[in-house]
Design an enzyme around this catalytic site. Structure first.
Site, PDB file in Angstrom:
ATOM      1  N   GLU A  27      -3.102   5.506   3.598  1.00 36.21           N
ATOM      2  CA  GLU A  27      -2.377   5.125   2.381  1.00 36.21           C
ATOM      3  C   GLU A  27      -3.010   3.973   1.620  1.00 36.21           C
ATOM      4  OE1 GLU A  27       1.780   4.546   3.179  1.00 36.21           O
ATOM      5  OE2 GLU A  27       2.050   6.613   3.805  1.00 36.21           O
TER       6      GLU A  27
ATOM      7  N   GLU B 168       2.226  12.235   8.177  1.00 38.96           N
ATOM      8  CA  GLU B 168       3.468  11.476   8.363  1.00 38.96           C
ATOM      9  C   GLU B 168       4.586  12.147   7.596  1.00 38.96           C
ATOM     10  OE1 GLU B 168       3.546   7.275   7.315  1.00 38.96           O
ATOM     11  OE2 GLU B 168       1.623   6.938   8.288  1.00 38.96           O
TER      12      GLU B 168
HETATM   13  C1  PNW Z   1       4.122   4.549   5.443  1.00 36.79           C
HETATM   14  N1  PNW Z   1       6.431   2.621  -0.142  1.00 36.79           N
HETATM   15  O1  PNW Z   1       4.368   3.380   4.777  1.00 36.79           O
HETATM   16  C2  PNW Z   1       3.195   4.059   6.492  1.00 36.79           C
HETATM   17  O2  PNW Z   1       2.002   4.763   6.663  1.00 36.79           O
HETATM   18  C3  PNW Z   1       3.868   3.707   7.769  1.00 36.79           C
HETATM   19  O3  PNW Z   1       3.138   2.696   8.395  1.00 36.79           O
HETATM   20  C4  PNW Z   1       5.306   3.348   7.495  1.00 36.79           C
HETATM   21  O4  PNW Z   1       5.950   2.832   8.624  1.00 36.79           O
HETATM   22  C5  PNW Z   1       5.991   4.591   6.976  1.00 36.79           C
HETATM   23  O5  PNW Z   1       5.333   5.094   5.832  1.00 36.79           O
HETATM   24  C6  PNW Z   1       7.466   4.412   6.629  1.00 36.79           C
HETATM   25  O6  PNW Z   1       7.626   3.498   5.584  1.00 36.79           O
HETATM   26  C7  PNW Z   1       4.924   3.263   3.555  1.00 36.79           C
HETATM   27  O7  PNW Z   1       6.925   1.512  -0.412  1.00 36.79           O
HETATM   28  C8  PNW Z   1       5.435   2.027   3.239  1.00 36.79           C
HETATM   29  O8  PNW Z   1       6.369   3.602  -0.912  1.00 36.79           O
HETATM   30  C9  PNW Z   1       5.937   1.810   1.996  1.00 36.79           C
HETATM   31  C10 PNW Z   1       5.922   2.847   1.099  1.00 36.79           C
HETATM   32  C11 PNW Z   1       5.402   4.091   1.403  1.00 36.79           C
HETATM   33  C12 PNW Z   1       4.910   4.293   2.643  1.00 36.79           C
END
Ligand code: PNW
Length: 476
Positions: A172, A376
């Site tokens: 990401e 994921e």
């Molecule tokens: C992903 N947002 O994170 C990550 O790859 C993981 O580490 C995380 O725990 C999981 O999704 C759940 O959040 C994100 O703000 C964190 O859009 C924030 C965002 C998206 C993905």
């Protein structure tokens, strides 16, 4: 409730990979073991006010010290693949120089432990824990960080390239660039729109150089990939086309187009024109970035709905991202993120499995020969322990409905190779600390005991039977 308890009768072929994912800073703990250096997440989480409750990854779920037990649990659940990330500061505490023996040893043991149990290792080189020393030298907005990453990739290729099944360069980069340097919600917490776009480019460059260096060192034939978090963007009305184009450009095309086509799209340059002229793109950068990929990793949780702002009244800001002041969307000043219909998870993200089907189909249309994998998908809910059990029907139902959506995408011709649930464990959920639980396995943060939730039994049944079970069929 609103759950769909039915047995679906839908089956996945045996070569469709089913597994689970985690990330180093979110699960490992052992922050000072083996001369590990500090990462930007150590610094950020120890800065008052940045993370919920002052939570840090110092201990996390102590995976570093409970490796064997955790590997056994993965085996019991029948996982076919485990996606983990490597903590760069365990390998190079200052981001440069010779790799630390202890760091390599830990991932050696992890990879061997997986292989012994018949589980495919899917290794991500960067899931956000940049060595603090590299941030001090400029971080991702600095070009040099991409070169440091390439050296680190080569080192890991040397160390594990004979055994890792699938390599992923970055997790990401959208989050790293825009939340780390734009909105400030993630480490290092900077709020500079041009720095965010420089970070985009240098992450892309790091990816391309990293793939090339991995290829030089691997001694078996692993698959090469990257994992992106796509924003499946919808508009509220027919006047909001421009808003969709801007957000799609910033969120999705800023990464897919350079990586898969070797170019930055016009829409991205136009959207960000008030912020930067992209003069940091030089020489043969685009060729370096453009590397064939065996897999494109797709992380999907929710949809995004936008409207072109009429500049009247207060702008709505429901983009699903923590609002800490800065903008995660450089240049997109005329975009309003509107509240979407529920139901919602504990993150406040709307549940929309049809968005996953749409996303997979559209990726397949744009990049027809590109195999995809869901790296994921999952949900946070407020779990309740009842007599030592966790009947997390909402989570099982969430996963089930997204698997049905994935299955539908496959039947529409999408080359989808697998599905990895986020996450194996409850863990450090970044700015939300330990307040949000995504695991199919509960972690008691007092005792660090692991307790598989009903969703874990449900997922294990799916893997065993290859058929998407109804939620009611969770063995109790
Ligand atoms: C992903 N947002 O994170 C990550 O790859 C993981 O580490 C995380 O725990 C999981 O999704 C759940 O959040 C994100 O703000 C964190 O859009 C924030 C965002 C998206 C993905």
């Amino acid at each position: 409730g609103t759950y769909d308890y039915r047995e679906t009768g839908l089956c996945f072929p045996t070569n469709f990979l089913l597994g689970a994912a985690t990330a180093s800073y979110q699960v490992e703990g052992g922050f000072a073991e083996g001369r590990r250096g500090p990462s930007i997440w150590d610094t950020f989480s120890k800065t008052p006010g940045k993370v919920w409750n002052g939570d840090t990854g110092d201990v996390a779920v102590d995976h570093y010290h409970r490796l064997e037990e955790d590997l056994d649990l993965m085996k019991e659940l029948g996982l076919e693949a485990y996606r983990f990330s490597i903590a760069w500061p365990r390998i190079q505490p200052q981001g440069v120089g010779q790799p630390l023996r202890d760091g390599i040893d830990f991932y050696d043991r992890l990879v061997d432990g997986l292989l012994t149990r018949g589980i495919q290792p899917i290794a991500t080189l960067y899931h956000w824990d940049l060595p603090q020393a590299l941030e001090d030298a400029g971080g991702w907005p600095a070009r040099d960080t991409a070169y440091r990453f390439a050296d680190y990739a080569a080192m890991m290729g040397q160390a594990l390239g004979d055994r890792v099944a699938t390599w992923s360069t970055l997790n990401e980069p959208w989050c790293t660039a825009y939340l780390g340097y734009g909105s400030g919600a993630h480490a290092p917490g900077r709020t500079d729109p041009e720095a965010a776009l420089q970070a985009v480019h240098h992450l892309n460059l790091a990816h391309g150089l990293g793939i090339q260096r991995l290829r030089e060192t691997a001694s078996n034939s692993p698959q090469y990939s990257v994992t992106l978090n796509f924003h499946q963007v919808r508009s509220v009305d027919e006047y909001s086309h421009a808003a969709v184009v801007a957000i799609d450009a910033l969120a999705n095309q800023a990464f897919t187009r350079p990586m898969l086509r070797g170019e930055y799209p016009r829409d991205l340059i136009d959207t960000t024109a008030s912020v930067t002229d992209w003069s940091f793109v030089i020489d043969d950068d685009m060729e370096q970035i453009h590397q064939p990929l065996d897999l494109l990793g797709v992380n999907y949780y929710s949809t995004t709905t936008v409207r072109t702002w009429d500049r009247e009244g207060t702008k709505e800001r429901h983009d699903g991202h923590k609002d800490v002041g800065g903008s995660a969307w450089p240049g997109a000043d005329e975009v309003e993120f509107v509240q979407q219909d529920g139901p919602y998870t504990a993150m406040g993200w709307n549940i929309a499995p049809d968005g996953l089907e749409d996303l997979l189909v559209s990726l397949h249309q744009k990049f027809p020969d590109q195999p995809l994998m869901i790296t994921e998908n999952g949900a946070a809910f407020d779990d309740v322990v009842e007599a030592g059990l966790i009947h997390d029907v909402e989570r099982a139902d969430y996963i089930r409905r997204h698997l049905v959506a994935a299955h539908r995408a496959i039947s529409r011709g999408v080359d989808l190779r697998g599905y990895l649930v986020w996450s194996l464990f409850d863990n450090f959920e970044w700015g939300y600390g330990y307040s949000k639980r995504f695991g199919i396995v509960r972690v008691d943060y007092e005792t660090l005991e692991r307790l598989p939730k009903d969703s874990a039994s449900w997922f294990a049944e799916l893997i065993r039977t290859r058929r998407i079970p109804g939620v009611a069929s969770i063995p109790r």
